[in-house]
Design an enzyme around this catalytic site. Sequence first.
Site, PDB file in Angstrom:
ATOM      1  N   HIS A  61     -18.683 -26.034 131.655  1.00 15.29           N
ATOM      2  CA  HIS A  61     -18.633 -24.756 132.537  1.00 15.29           C
ATOM      3  C   HIS A  61     -19.659 -24.167 133.121  1.00 15.29           C
ATOM      4  CE1 HIS A  61     -15.722 -20.932 133.170  1.00 15.29           C
ATOM      5  NE2 HIS A  61     -16.702 -21.138 133.935  1.00 15.29           N
ATOM      6  N   HIS A  63     -21.754 -22.971 137.023  1.00 10.57           N
ATOM      7  CA  HIS A  63     -21.454 -22.713 138.470  1.00 10.57           C
ATOM      8  C   HIS A  63     -22.931 -23.166 139.005  1.00 10.57           C
ATOM      9  CE1 HIS A  63     -18.076 -20.341 138.024  1.00 10.57           C
ATOM     10  NE2 HIS A  63     -18.526 -20.024 136.735  1.00 10.57           N
ATOM     11  N   LEU A  64     -22.790 -24.327 139.915  1.00  9.97           N
ATOM     12  CA  LEU A  64     -24.200 -24.594 140.644  1.00  9.97           C
ATOM     13  C   LEU A  64     -24.216 -24.108 141.925  1.00  9.97           C
ATOM     14  CD1 LEU A  64     -23.798 -28.504 139.674  1.00  9.97           C
ATOM     15  CD2 LEU A  64     -25.516 -26.794 138.743  1.00  9.97           C
ATOM     16  N   ARG A  65     -23.314 -23.365 142.550  1.00 12.97           N
ATOM     17  CA  ARG A  65     -23.655 -22.540 143.744  1.00 12.97           C
ATOM     18  C   ARG A  65     -24.012 -23.473 144.906  1.00 12.97           C
ATOM     19  NH1 ARG A  65     -21.550 -18.643 141.205  1.00 12.97           N
ATOM     20  NH2 ARG A  65     -22.657 -17.267 139.725  1.00 12.97           N
ATOM     21  N   ASP A 153     -11.670 -20.797 138.745  1.00 12.71           N
ATOM     22  CA  ASP A 153     -12.720 -20.146 137.964  1.00 12.71           C
ATOM     23  C   ASP A 153     -13.476 -19.126 138.803  1.00 12.71           C
ATOM     24  OD1 ASP A 153     -13.891 -19.104 135.484  1.00 12.71           O
ATOM     25  OD2 ASP A 153     -15.700 -20.045 136.259  1.00 12.71           O
ATOM     26  N   HIS A 180      -9.572 -18.990 134.111  1.00 13.56           N
ATOM     27  CA  HIS A 180     -10.078 -17.654 133.906  1.00 13.56           C
ATOM     28  C   HIS A 180      -9.267 -16.518 133.874  1.00 13.56           C
ATOM     29  CE1 HIS A 180     -13.416 -14.574 135.034  1.00 13.56           C
ATOM     30  NE2 HIS A 180     -12.367 -14.023 135.058  1.00 13.56           N
ATOM     31  N   ASP A 306     -20.737 -21.277 130.891  1.00 11.31           N
ATOM     32  CA  ASP A 306     -20.498 -20.449 132.252  1.00 11.31           C
ATOM     33  C   ASP A 306     -21.663 -19.900 132.874  1.00 11.31           C
ATOM     34  OD1 ASP A 306     -18.962 -19.118 133.973  1.00 11.31           O
ATOM     35  OD2 ASP A 306     -18.297 -17.473 132.547  1.00 11.31           O
ATOM     36  N   HIS A 310     -27.487 -16.030 139.244  1.00 11.04           N
ATOM     37  CA  HIS A 310     -27.409 -15.025 140.563  1.00 11.04           C
ATOM     38  C   HIS A 310     -29.073 -14.540 140.968  1.00 11.04           C
ATOM     39  CE1 HIS A 310     -23.266 -14.205 140.739  1.00 11.04           C
ATOM     40  NE2 HIS A 310     -23.242 -14.075 139.243  1.00 11.04           N
TER      41      HIS A 310
END
Length: 429
Positions: A61, A63-65, A153, A180, A306, A310
């Site tokens: 899980h 988030h690679l953006r 998600d 989610h 997760d 940012h």
Amino acid sequence: MSGTLLIKNGHIIDPANGIDKTADLWIEDGKVVAVGNHSGAADKTIDATEKIVCPGLIDMHVHLREPGQEWKEDIESGSRAAVAGGVTSMCCMPNTGPHIDHAGIVRQIIERARQVNLCNVHPIGAVTKNLEGKELTEMRELSRAGCVAFSDDGMPIWHAGVMRKALEYSSSFGYMVIQHAEEPTLTKGGCINEGWISTQLGVTGMPVEGEDSMIARDIMLTRRAKAFYHVAHISSKGGVELVRAAQAEGLSVTTEAAPHHFALTEEEVLGFNVDAKMSPPLRTEEDRLAVIEGLRDGTIEVIATDHAPHHEDDKRCGLSCAAFGIVGLETMLPVSLDLVRAGVLTMSDMLAKMTSNPASLLGLESGTLSLGSEADVTIFDPEATWTVDREALVSKGKNTPWHGKQMTGQVTHTIKAGRIVFENGTIHG
Ligand SMILES: [Zn+2]
Ligand SMILES: [Zn+2]
């Protein structure tokens, strides 16, 4: 990678094969060829005395953006952060821009990860187009392009009828839907757990029922559809109890916990700490202990971060408007080692939750040191201490609640298909 690599005298733990002993690990031409004795000479030797040698970690899980928000993270920086944390395979969530909701983008991400060549990247396909929760994606086509599971998600799959169809369809070809779990009509506008701390800080809370009610609904739909259902980042006592009961009933319901949910509570946000704001939020001590019990008794089979990088601008704007999420790839292992030190899990059981268990849930070939398998290996010193410095993190995201905290347990080497990609703080890209 050609040549022979010998990892000498380490404590080898390979949960998939029940190996837990001090021995040498031999790698030849990128594959594991022996645990123990092996004839021949090594081109390179790593002394792993007093260290743990295990399969490369899997984080299901992340988030690679990329594409869309490369100023927060991209496939290269995320891969670098992964190997610095001992992770050699990760699944990336579809809330990119464009979303991972068509085959072209899946192929593009896989290709980019191959070019970077540090960490396996397995995309998770969107359940609905644009993550709008209305129209299903071409799930079969996404799976053929390389997706390993489906999720919206970032957003919950809030529409019950859509969720039912998604479960029925994905399970028809053996894939899970990852939810989610958040009922938006209960959590709208909330930024932290609803309770005395949200009252004290004067911010809108997200009640625990937002998570629990969605899990309860989904379990009913999973029962009806005879589907595979996975709860992402479980954070509540009620949620763990629901999953436990579903498993006892024989349903294919699984779940994962993120390190922050078993290590921290909502008290972390006192003082308006934006780096303790994530969704689902940090909850009460009672919830935290229930997550730990779920990990102990096997209800929670997977530890996943997760990882949600940012930019500072998205975080430094007050608790109510700050973006949800924290980075996790580089702190996953030491934070999880606390479970071993506390006697909750054996080292092997803890490592299974980041190697063989996610591999078997997702049908990945990695997560094992079986002879002949691709040599993805993590070596760590379980006793080494270091202090988290947000500026020193490899990830572009500096949003960690552990800044300034001491960690025990440090990755010394990460090996990808027999190639040393991380060695004592240096990434060989
Ligand atoms: Zn989520
Ligand atoms: Zn997420």
